[in-house]
Design an enzyme around this catalytic site. Structure first.
Site, PDB file in Angstrom:
ATOM      1  N   HIS A 256     -21.917  40.322  19.117  1.00  0.00           N
ATOM      2  CA  HIS A 256     -20.515  40.687  19.640  1.00  0.00           C
ATOM      3  C   HIS A 256     -19.756  41.612  18.818  1.00  0.00           C
ATOM      4  CE1 HIS A 256     -20.932  37.917  22.885  1.00  0.00           C
ATOM      5  NE2 HIS A 256     -19.947  38.150  23.284  1.00  0.00           N
ATOM      6  N   HIS A 259     -21.384  44.831  19.831  1.00  0.00           N
ATOM      7  CA  HIS A 259     -20.549  45.279  20.989  1.00  0.00           C
ATOM      8  C   HIS A 259     -19.300  46.080  20.724  1.00  0.00           C
ATOM      9  CE1 HIS A 259     -17.253  44.548  23.880  1.00  0.00           C
ATOM     10  NE2 HIS A 259     -18.214  44.809  24.850  1.00  0.00           N
ATOM     11  N   HIS A 273     -19.590  44.717  29.397  1.00  0.00           N
ATOM     12  CA  HIS A 273     -19.676  44.097  28.116  1.00  0.00           C
ATOM     13  C   HIS A 273     -21.077  43.541  27.763  1.00  0.00           C
ATOM     14  CE1 HIS A 273     -17.962  40.803  25.312  1.00  0.00           C
ATOM     15  NE2 HIS A 273     -18.878  40.128  25.894  1.00  0.00           N
TER      16      HIS A 273
HETATM   17 ZN    ZN Z   1     -19.039  38.085  25.459  1.00  0.00          ZN
END
Ligand code: ZN
Length: 374
Positions: A256, A259, A273
Site C-alpha cells: 500500500h 501504491h 487503487h
Molecule cells: Zn487498499
C-alpha cells in the site's frame, strides 16, 4: 500491546439483498428517517427497490444525489440535508467515494451508518475510515473513526452487472491483504486500529488469498453473463469482507505504501487503487526477497485476471529517473506503512525493486507470449 479485532456489526450479502435492506436495518434496531447518499448509477438501478424495502419496514427516507467527490464541502452538504431531514441513520450506496462521504457525515453527526457497495473494487466498505479529497480530486487526508459501519449490505445481483475492470481492481486490493498481514504479524507491529493482530484476522487474510486463486477467473466469467454464481459470491466476500477485516485488523506494509508512492506522479491517476496496489504487491515480494515459486504464483494469477505486472500497465511506460525518485520518496515518507517491513527501507531500495518488478513482469509475459502493452 493489546490484541484488537474490528468489524462491521453486521455483514449481509447475496443476490437482490437490497430487498432486505429495511428488514436488516430494523433487525439492528436502526430507525428512520434515513438519508440515502447515492451515486447516479445506484439511484437509477436501486430506487424502486429502496421504496419497496424501506417502506415495507416502516422507514421514511430521502435520497441525496452524490456530487462526485468525497470532499469537505460535499460532506458538509450531506450533513446539512441530514439535519434538515432529522435523519437518524445515513445509508451510502455506490462506489468508494459515496460510501466514504456517507461515513464521514454520519461520524460527524454521531449517527449510525449503513454501506451498500455497488462495486467490489476495494476493501473499503467494511472499514472505519474515509479518504478525503479536495474539490479538485487531490488527496487531502485520511479520517479514522472509532466504529466500523453498523451494516454492510452487498447486492451481488448489482455487482454481477458492474464493470469487470472494477472487480479485477478489487482483486488487486485483496491480493495485498495476506502478504501485508503476514509481514505485520511477523514484525509484531500495530494493525490499523492500534492493536496487535489476532489469529482470526491472519486466518481471514489467508483465506482471502486462497479464494482469489480458486475463484478469481470464474468470478470474472460471471460478470460476462451478468449473473451471480457461487464463485462470484465467494470472490465478492473475499474482495469486500475478508480483505477489509484482514487489512484493518492485521495491518498494511509495503504494497500500500508503493501504491501511495505511485500516486505521486499524475500518469498513474487514471488507474484504480487496486491496480496500483497489485503492482505494489510485486514490489513488496521483491523487497522481501521471496522465493521464485511464490512470485510465479502471484504473477500467474495477476496476468490471468488482467492485473498490472509491468510499469507500462499502470501508465508508466516512459518513466524517468526523476519520476522514480519521486515515487520512491513518497513510498518511504515518514509514517508510511512500508516501515512495517522487518528491515530498514530506503528510497534507493524501493526504486530498484520497482524496476525489478517491471523486469520480472515483462519477462513473465514474454515467456508466455502475452503482449507487454497491457
Ligand atoms: Zn487498499
Amino acid at each position: 500491546m493489546l490484541t484488537v479485532f474490528c468489524s462491521p456489526s453486521r455483514y449481509t450479502q447475496g443476490a437482490n439483498s437490497t430487498l432486505s435492506l429495511g428488514k436488516e436495518m430494523a433487525t439492528l434496531g436502526l430507525a428512520g428517517p434515513a438519508l440515502i447518499v447515492a451515486g447516479k448509477t445506484a439511484i437509477a438501478v436501486l430506487s424502486d427497490t429502496w421504496r419497496l424495502s424501506l417502506e415495507d419496514a416502516g422507514f421514511t427516507y430521502q435520497v441525496y444525489r452524490f456530487g462526485g467527490e468525497c470532499s469537505i464541502a460535499e460532506i458538509e452538504r450531506v450533513k446539512q440535508q441530514a439535519r434538515d431531514q432529522g435523519s437518524r441513520v445515513i445509508v451510502g450506496a455506490g462506489g468508494g467515494k459515496v460510501l466514504d462521504t456517507a461515513r464521514a457525515a454520519a461520524a460527524d453527526l454521531a449517527l449510525p451508518v449503513v454501506t451498500c457497495p455497488t462495486v467490489a473494487s476495494s476493501d473499503a466498505p467494511c472499514s472505519a475510515l474515509s479518504v478525503i479529497y479536495t474539490d479538485d480530486g487531490a488527496f487531502l487526508q485520511y479520517r479514522i473513526y472509532g466504529r466500523n459501519p453498523d451494516l454492510v449490505l452487498v447486492d451481488t445481483h448489482v455487482i454481477a452487472r458492474s464493470p469487470p475492470r472494477l472487480l479485477v481492481a478489487g482483486m488487486g486490493d485483496a491480493l495485498a491483504t495476506w502478504f501485508e498481514a503476514k509481514t505485520c504479524v511477523e514484525g509484531n507491529v500495530k494493525n490499523m486500529r492500534g492493536g496487535a493482530s489476532s489469529q482470526s484476522a491472519l486466518s481471514l487474510a489467508e483465506l482471502c488469498y486462497r479464494i482469489l486463486l480458486c475463484d478469481g477467473v470464474d468470478a470474472l466469467a460471471a460478470l460476462q453473463n451478468q449473473s451471480p454464481t457461487p464463485a462470484l459470491e465467494r470472490l465478492v466476500e473475499a474482495n469486500t469482507l475478508l480483505s477489509g477485516l484482514g487489512f484493518e485488523s492485521s495491518g498494511l506494509a509495503a504494497a500500500h505504501a508503493i501504491h501511495n508512492g505511485l500516486t505521486a506522479v499524475p500518469q498513474t491517476h487514471s488507474y484504480f487503487h487496486g491496480e496500483k496496489v497489485a503492482y505494489g504487491v510485486l514490489v513488496q515480494l521483491i523487497l522481501e526477497k521471496k522465493a521464485e515459486p511464490l512470485l510465479e504464483e502471484v504473477l500467474d494469477f495477476a496476468t490471468t485476471v488482467g492485473l498490472p505486472t509491468t510499469l507500462a500497465a499502470i501508465g508508466l511506460a516512459e518513466m524517468t529517473d526523476e519520476m522514480l525518485d519521486q515515487i520512491a520518496a513518497r513510498s518511504t515518507a515518514q509514517g508510511e506503512t512500508i516501515h512495517n517491513e522487518p528491515f530498514a527501507v530506503r528510497p534507493r531500495m524501493v526504486a530498484e525493486a520497482i524496476r525489478a518488478a517491471d523486469a520480472l513482469g515483462r519477462e513473465w509475459k514474454r515467456k508466455r507470449g502475452i503482449s507487454t502493452a497491457r
